[in-house]
Enzyme design. Structure first.
Site, PDB file in Angstrom:
ATOM      1  N   HIS A 267      44.714  40.238  43.273  1.00  0.00           N
ATOM      2  CA  HIS A 267      45.818  39.992  42.333  1.00  0.00           C
ATOM      3  C   HIS A 267      46.511  38.709  42.788  1.00  0.00           C
ATOM      4  CE1 HIS A 267      48.811  40.799  39.408  1.00  0.00           C
ATOM      5  NE2 HIS A 267      49.405  41.865  39.912  1.00  0.00           N
ATOM      6  N   HIS A 306      38.534  37.615  35.361  1.00  0.00           N
ATOM      7  CA  HIS A 306      39.801  38.266  35.017  1.00  0.00           C
ATOM      8  C   HIS A 306      39.493  39.526  34.232  1.00  0.00           C
ATOM      9  CE1 HIS A 306      43.905  38.807  33.594  1.00  0.00           C
ATOM     10  NE2 HIS A 306      44.245  38.005  34.575  1.00  0.00           N
ATOM     11  N   ASP A 362      44.772  31.272  39.466  1.00  0.00           N
ATOM     12  CA  ASP A 362      44.832  31.046  40.913  1.00  0.00           C
ATOM     13  C   ASP A 362      43.868  29.985  41.410  1.00  0.00           C
ATOM     14  OD1 ASP A 362      46.833  32.884  41.648  1.00  0.00           O
ATOM     15  OD2 ASP A 362      45.444  34.517  41.260  1.00  0.00           O
TER      16      ASP A 362
HETATM   17  N1  CMC Z   1      32.910  36.193  41.535  1.00  0.00           N
HETATM   18  C1  CMC Z   1      31.673  36.713  41.338  1.00  0.00           C
HETATM   19  N2  CMC Z   1      31.408  37.722  40.513  1.00  0.00           N
HETATM   20  C2  CMC Z   1      32.442  38.264  39.865  1.00  0.00           C
HETATM   21  C3  CMC Z   1      33.750  37.783  40.005  1.00  0.00           C
HETATM   22  C4  CMC Z   1      33.960  36.703  40.875  1.00  0.00           C
HETATM   23  N3  CMC Z   1      35.172  36.188  41.061  1.00  0.00           N
HETATM   24  N4  CMC Z   1      34.580  38.500  39.218  1.00  0.00           N
HETATM   25  C5  CMC Z   1      33.813  39.395  38.599  1.00  0.00           C
HETATM   26  N5  CMC Z   1      32.516  39.266  38.978  1.00  0.00           N
HETATM   27  C6  CMC Z   1      31.369  40.024  38.483  1.00  0.00           C
HETATM   28  C7  CMC Z   1      31.366  41.443  39.019  1.00  0.00           C
HETATM   29  O1  CMC Z   1      30.665  41.533  40.251  1.00  0.00           O
HETATM   30  C8  CMC Z   1      30.680  42.187  37.909  1.00  0.00           C
HETATM   31  O2  CMC Z   1      29.287  41.930  37.998  1.00  0.00           O
HETATM   32  P1  CMC Z   1      28.209  43.087  37.574  1.00  0.00           P
HETATM   33  O3  CMC Z   1      28.444  43.304  36.110  1.00  0.00           O
HETATM   34  O4  CMC Z   1      26.897  42.509  37.921  1.00  0.00           O
HETATM   35  O5  CMC Z   1      28.565  44.287  38.415  1.00  0.00           O
HETATM   36  C9  CMC Z   1      31.175  41.487  36.638  1.00  0.00           C
HETATM   37  O6  CMC Z   1      31.505  40.151  37.065  1.00  0.00           O
HETATM   38  C10 CMC Z   1      32.396  42.133  36.016  1.00  0.00           C
HETATM   39  O7  CMC Z   1      33.433  42.135  36.982  1.00  0.00           O
HETATM   40  P2  CMC Z   1      34.399  43.353  37.284  1.00  0.00           P
HETATM   41  O8  CMC Z   1      34.574  43.483  38.767  1.00  0.00           O
HETATM   42  O9  CMC Z   1      33.970  44.560  36.533  1.00  0.00           O
HETATM   43  O10 CMC Z   1      35.738  42.791  36.639  1.00  0.00           O
HETATM   44  P3  CMC Z   1      37.189  43.377  36.840  1.00  0.00           P
HETATM   45  O11 CMC Z   1      37.856  43.243  35.529  1.00  0.00           O
HETATM   46  O12 CMC Z   1      37.163  44.719  37.463  1.00  0.00           O
HETATM   47  O13 CMC Z   1      37.823  42.384  37.921  1.00  0.00           O
HETATM   48  C11 CMC Z   1      38.994  40.603  38.933  1.00  0.00           C
HETATM   49  C12 CMC Z   1      38.693  41.350  37.622  1.00  0.00           C
HETATM   50  C13 CMC Z   1      40.059  39.538  38.683  1.00  0.00           C
HETATM   51  C14 CMC Z   1      39.539  41.608  39.960  1.00  0.00           C
HETATM   52  C15 CMC Z   1      37.676  39.967  39.441  1.00  0.00           C
HETATM   53  O14 CMC Z   1      37.192  39.054  38.489  1.00  0.00           O
HETATM   54  C16 CMC Z   1      37.866  39.292  40.792  1.00  0.00           C
HETATM   55  O15 CMC Z   1      37.809  39.971  41.826  1.00  0.00           O
HETATM   56  N6  CMC Z   1      38.083  37.930  40.797  1.00  0.00           N
HETATM   57  C17 CMC Z   1      38.356  37.232  42.045  1.00  0.00           C
HETATM   58  C18 CMC Z   1      39.782  37.468  42.485  1.00  0.00           C
HETATM   59  C19 CMC Z   1      40.768  36.673  41.634  1.00  0.00           C
HETATM   60  O16 CMC Z   1      40.591  35.490  41.395  1.00  0.00           O
HETATM   61  N7  CMC Z   1      41.856  37.351  41.245  1.00  0.00           N
HETATM   62  C20 CMC Z   1      42.939  36.710  40.497  1.00  0.00           C
HETATM   63  C21 CMC Z   1      43.095  37.271  39.119  1.00  0.00           C
HETATM   64  S1  CMC Z   1      44.166  36.243  38.105  1.00  0.00           S
HETATM   65  C22 CMC Z   1      45.729  36.385  38.810  1.00  0.00           C
HETATM   66  C23 CMC Z   1      46.273  37.743  38.703  1.00  0.00           C
HETATM   67  O17 CMC Z   1      46.402  38.257  37.585  1.00  0.00           O
HETATM   68  O18 CMC Z   1      46.658  38.270  39.741  1.00  0.00           O
END
Ligand code: CMC
Length: 427
Positions: A267, A306, A362
């Protein structure tokens, strides 16, 4: 065509008509679907709230597919271009833009509440010099709850408003003082002649200058970053604020809970994680190997992806442009080259395209903060300062919503059936 959903329960052959309003059915309507009279009724199962609206809200509109973000109807791009953070905070909390008198009154209220009681300084000093400033912020917000005990009267609109102003006003002071304490530098008291971001920069960076004047480009850039971070509807930290606040806890502890959620690297902690990642990559030549490791699941590309945006985060677009203004004053951040190349490669790679992973807010913000002289540990705090106005607006909306009650999800129990206690000698 009726706005209803017809469900046939194949266990019983019975059919039910559920009303649809605003593109949603009410989960509680599912409870009438039973196999026997004493059956609890059907629930919906939604771990991580992937498809559950927890409230009705008139604050922030977000269309993740189209990359749209609006506060109270106003596009984020227009607010970033023409407004100030304090005006945006007023807008979020009151629902409308202020007129000149209202804005002057609001600015005056916030500016005259920036000081922190001397007694509370001791709480800041109880930490080791290297304590993470987010940990301090979480604890300090909870400490304020012990100090302002009348804040518990959450049904009194005047008291509520007074404490909301206090929180918005004191966040920069607390943050800057935590930083000064970690360096062993004397605290700089708020200067009411400066703007909200200008005062924060002074409390952070003033050394011995008698009349510290922040660089106007950096002051404005920080204000824009504050605008971009002010609210983002029902994210993890806002849901924490609403969840804790729904127990009628006071705003200080509700925001301590929100800050604790924001601290996490998935986050608000992501901007810090992006910088650590860029440093670890080290140079442009190492990017392809890094991307391959991400695709193998060995780590994430921080600052990408996201839960809601499946398009370029509109905040990231504004920040990318802002970076040029800042770097003109501070000189280029050497990690920028790696970030730009990383973005280019990721956006043309099938893995990221297929999953609709774009840079989020971010990805570039940390580079700007670092160029402005903020240490990495302060990045999530820079997110928390402006998000306080969003959390407070959402908290107030929740309290005034007659449909809201104490937040209490259901579970699907997967543990043992009833069994008799086994004495120690028989285990
Ligand atoms: N790098 C590589 N792969 C990713 C990433 C990433 N940053 N984000 C998602 N994926 C992949 C994930 O592994 C999954 O792949 P598969 O379908 O093969 O299993 C697919 O994309 C869908 O991702 P998810 O984990 O189901 O997505 P989510 O909605 O649960 O997670 C998130 C959203 C923001 C937690 C995630 O994208 C992440 O961890 N990003 C990196 C951390 C980040 O930059 N966070 C800041 C968010 S914006 C500021 C805020 O609101 O706080």
């Amino acid at each position: 065509m009726a706005d209803t959903l017809t469900i046939t329960d194949n266990r019983t052959g019975k059919t039910y008509d559920l009303p649809i309003a605003d593109g949603a059915i009410r989960a509680a309507d599912l409870r009438q679907i039973k196999v026997a009279a004493d059956d609890f009724g059907l629930m919906s199962y939604d771990p991580a709230f992937m498809n559950t609206a927890s409230c009705r809200s008139a604050i922030t509109y977000l269309d993740g597919d189209a990359g749209i973000l609006r506060y109270r109807g106003y596009p984020i791009e227009q607010l970033a271009e023409q407004s100030t953070y304090l005006e945006v905070a007023y807008l979020l909390m009151h629902g409308e833009l202020p007129n000149a008198t209202q804005l002057a009154g609001w600015q005056h209220s916030v500016t005259t509440h920036t000081f922190v009681h001397e007694f509370l300084k001791r709480a800041l000093e109880g930490y080791r010099y290297d304590a993470h400033p987010m940990g301090r912020l979480v604890a300090f917000l909870a400490t304020l709850s012990t100090f302002y005990t009348d804040a518990k009267d959450i049904r009194d609109p005047d008291i509520r408003k007074q404490h909301a102003v206090r929180i918005i006003a004191k966040m920069p002071t607390i943050a800057a003082w935590a930083y000064r304490h970690s360096l062993g530098r004397p605290y700089v008291y708020p200067d009411n002649s400066l703007s909200y971001p200008g005062n924060f920069l002074a409390m952070m960076f003033q050394i011995a200058e008698p009349n510290y004047k922040p660089n106007p480009v950096l002051e404005r850039a920080l204000d824009v970053l504050f605008i971009l971070h002010a609210d983002h509807e029902q994210n993890c930290s806002t849901s924490a604020a609403r969840g804790v606040g729904s127990a009628e806890s006071d705003p200080y502890v509700s925001l301590a809970a929100a800050s604790a959620a924001l601290y996490g690297p998935l986050h608000g902690g992501a901007n810090e994680a992006v910088l650590r990642m860029l440093r670890k990559i080290g140079n442009v030549k190492a990017i392809p190997a890094f991307i391959e490791s991400v695709k193998k699941g060995e780590g994430k590309l921080m600052g990408f992806g996201h839960r809601v945006y499946k398009n370029y985060d509109p905040r990231a677009k504004v920040i990318k442009k802002l970076a040029d203004d800042v770097f003109e004053v501070t000189g280029k951040n050497p990690l920028l080259e790696i970030a730009l190349e990383l973005e280019k490669i990721a956006l043309s790679d099938d893995y990221f395209i297929k999953r609709k992973l774009y840079p989020n807010v971010d990805f570039y913000s940390g580079l700007i903060y670092q160029a402005m002289g903020f240490p990495m540990e302060m990045f999530p705090v820079l997110f928390a300062i402006p998000r306080a106005s969003g959390w407070l607006s959402q908290w107030m909306e929740m309290l005034d919503d007659p449909e809201q009650k104490i937040s209490r999800p259901r579970q699907i129990y997967t543990g043992s059936d009833a069994r008799d206690y086994v004495p120690m000698s028989k285990r």
